[in-house]
Design a protein around this motif. Structure first.
Motif, short mmCIF file in Angstrom:
data_model
loop_
_atom_site.label_atom_id
_atom_site.label_comp_id
_atom_site.label_asym_id
_atom_site.label_seq_id
_atom_site.Cartn_x
_atom_site.Cartn_y
_atom_site.Cartn_z
N PRO A 317 0.83 -1.21 0.00
CA PRO A 317 0.00 0.00 0.00
C PRO A 317 0.86 1.26 0.00
O PRO A 317 1.89 1.33 0.69
N VAL A 318 0.45 2.24 -0.80
CA VAL A 318 1.13 3.53 -0.83
C VAL A 318 0.08 4.63 -0.87
O VAL A 318 -1.06 4.39 -1.27
N PRO A 319 0.41 5.84 -0.45
CA PRO A 319 -0.55 6.95 -0.47
C PRO A 319 -1.01 7.25 -1.90
O PRO A 319 -0.30 6.98 -2.87
N GLU A 320 -2.18 7.82 -2.04
CA GLU A 320 -2.72 8.15 -3.35
C GLU A 320 -1.84 9.15 -4.10
O GLU A 320 -1.81 9.15 -5.34
N ASN A 321 -1.14 10.00 -3.37
CA ASN A 321 -0.30 11.01 -4.01
C ASN A 321 1.15 10.54 -4.18
O ASN A 321 2.04 11.35 -4.43
N ALA A 322 1.38 9.24 -4.06
CA ALA A 322 2.73 8.70 -4.22
C ALA A 322 3.24 8.94 -5.64
O ALA A 322 2.45 9.04 -6.59
N SER A 323 4.53 9.01 -5.78
CA SER A 323 5.13 9.24 -7.10
C SER A 323 4.91 8.04 -8.00
O SER A 323 4.59 6.93 -7.53
N ALA A 324 5.09 8.24 -9.31
CA ALA A 324 4.93 7.14 -10.27
C ALA A 324 5.91 6.01 -9.95
O ALA A 324 5.55 4.83 -10.05
N GLN A 325 7.12 6.35 -9.53
CA GLN A 325 8.10 5.31 -9.20
C GLN A 325 7.69 4.54 -7.95
O GLN A 325 7.77 3.30 -7.93
N ASP A 326 7.22 5.23 -6.94
CA ASP A 326 6.79 4.55 -5.72
C ASP A 326 5.59 3.65 -5.99
O ASP A 326 5.49 2.54 -5.46
N ARG A 327 4.66 4.12 -6.82
CA ARG A 327 3.50 3.29 -7.16
C ARG A 327 3.93 2.04 -7.92
O ARG A 327 3.40 0.96 -7.71
N VAL A 329 7.04 0.45 -7.92
CA VAL A 329 7.77 -0.54 -7.12
C VAL A 329 6.85 -1.18 -6.08
O VAL A 329 7.02 -2.36 -5.73
N ALA A 330 5.86 -0.42 -5.60
CA ALA A 330 4.90 -1.00 -4.66
C ALA A 330 4.05 -2.06 -5.35
O ALA A 330 3.72 -3.10 -4.77
N PHE A 331 3.69 -1.81 -6.61
CA PHE A 331 2.87 -2.77 -7.36
C PHE A 331 3.60 -4.10 -7.53
O PHE A 331 2.99 -5.17 -7.46
N ILE A 332 4.92 -4.06 -7.75
CA ILE A 332 5.66 -5.30 -7.94
C ILE A 332 6.13 -5.92 -6.62
O ILE A 332 6.93 -6.85 -6.61
#
Length: 342
Positions: A317-327, A329-332
């Motif tokens: 889980p990451v915040p809705e305003n997370a950066s594209a990179q954070d989203r 790496v969190a997805f994988i």
């Protein structure tokens, strides 16, 4: 239509021709395409001709020669010598058309870093007199130059070019590691920094051996991770530079050209695992906002398949305003905030 145009300028006061061309590739990549005989053969000259390398000694003091063929017949031949070869920066060579051996041009090629990490290639060709220079211009050389650079641009932006870029970034990380760094933990559970390198080497070599019958030498990763990685990169790059029509067959992916298979399944893996290695070494790495966003968009529709295959763990889980990179790496299955020792 190409994103870059080729500029050809004939000076009114001195018998020179200046050629300027931009490329969305690093100076190292563009330089390599000029000194590697197999790569040079693939792009130089107009589309109507093929190039046959006769001699290629791409070092200071070396000689070169190549011929241009059409349907198996030689149309023209050229030769010269490498006066200076300065890696990734400059080439000075003589250039002679075999049909006019008394007309020798001296060419200086400069590989300059442009904005955004690309390359501005400058070629200054000095001729003995205006008649020789103008004869070269009227020979149709502009077609050969422009079409050749269009082929080079396609080569650099294709599977071979993408692998060269991503592998170079990963190599820089491997080179920065000290002997004691290899035992450091990585963001991948139960993997050390060395395991990240080991994974990329072992699975891809097994993939190509089993699916395309391409056998490589065994590498001692534990003894010297850097030497093993460099050899591995050279092996994969050589396969991409000259795929030779080989097909990779796999029960899960079907049949596809080997260069397309490497590009689709392996090169992207280097890119993703560069984040793991950087984190393991205590460094931050920018994977690129647009590339992260594009990768995430492509992976979301097949999320269930990716999860069930075991390639990635549960999304973090990451915040809705997370950066594209954070989203991404969190997805994988990585924690964007992971740090060694946490």
């Amino acid at each position: 239509m190409t994103a870059h145009e080729t500029e050809i300028v004939a000076d009114e006061k001195v018998p020179t021709i200046e050629i300027i061309r931009g490329f969305d590739a690093t100076p190292e990549q563009v330089f390599r395409a000029h000194v590697d005989a197999e790569l040079y053969r693939q792009w130089v000259g107009p589309r109507s001709l093929t190039t046959r390398i006769v001699k290629w000694e791409a070092h200071t003091g070396g000689a070169w020669a190549f011929a241009s063929d059409r349907d198996g017949d030689e149309i023209a031949a050229f030769y010269g010598s490498f006066h200076e070869v300065r890696a990734n920066e400059r080439i000075v060579w003589t250039f002679t058309y075999e049909g006019q051996p008394d007309s020798v041009a001296l060419e200086t090629l400069s590989f300059e870093t442009s904005d955004g990490g690309g390359t501005r290639l400058r070629v200054l060709s000095v001729h003995a007199d205006f008649a020789t220079r103008d004869g070269m211009l009227s020979s149709g050389m502009d077609i050969g130059v422009k079409e050749g650079y269009e082929k080079l641009e396609a080569l650099l932006s294709g599977p071979a070019g993408r692998h060269a870029r991503d592998a170079a970034a990963f190599t820089a990380l491997v080179q920065s590691a000290s002997p004691t760094d290899w035992s450091r933990p990585s963001p991948v559970a139960e993997w050390t920094a060395l395991d990240v390198v080991r994974h990329l080497i072992e699975w891809s070599r097994g993939f190509l051996a089993g699916g395309a019958g391409i056998e490589f030498q065994t590498l001692d990763i534990d003894a010297d991770p850097l030497a093993a990685w460099k050899q591995h990169v050279a092996d994969i790059q050589a396969t991409l530079d000259d795929p030779a029509g080989r097909i990779l067959s796999n029960p899960h992916t079907g049949d596809m050209p080997v260069d397309k298979a490497i590009d689709m399944f392996y090169t992207a893996d280097i890119w993703m695992h560069s984040w793991d290695l950087a984190k393991a070494l205590g460094r931050e790495l920018d994977l690129g906002r647009e590339r992260c966003a594009a990768a995430l968009e492509a992976m979301r529709p097949i999320e269930q398949m990716l999860r069930s295959s075991g390639q990635y763990g549960p999304a973090v889980p990451v915040p809705e305003n997370a950066s594209a990179q954070d989203r991404f790496v969190a997805f994988i299955g990585r924690d964007p905030a992971w740090r060694p020792g946490r």
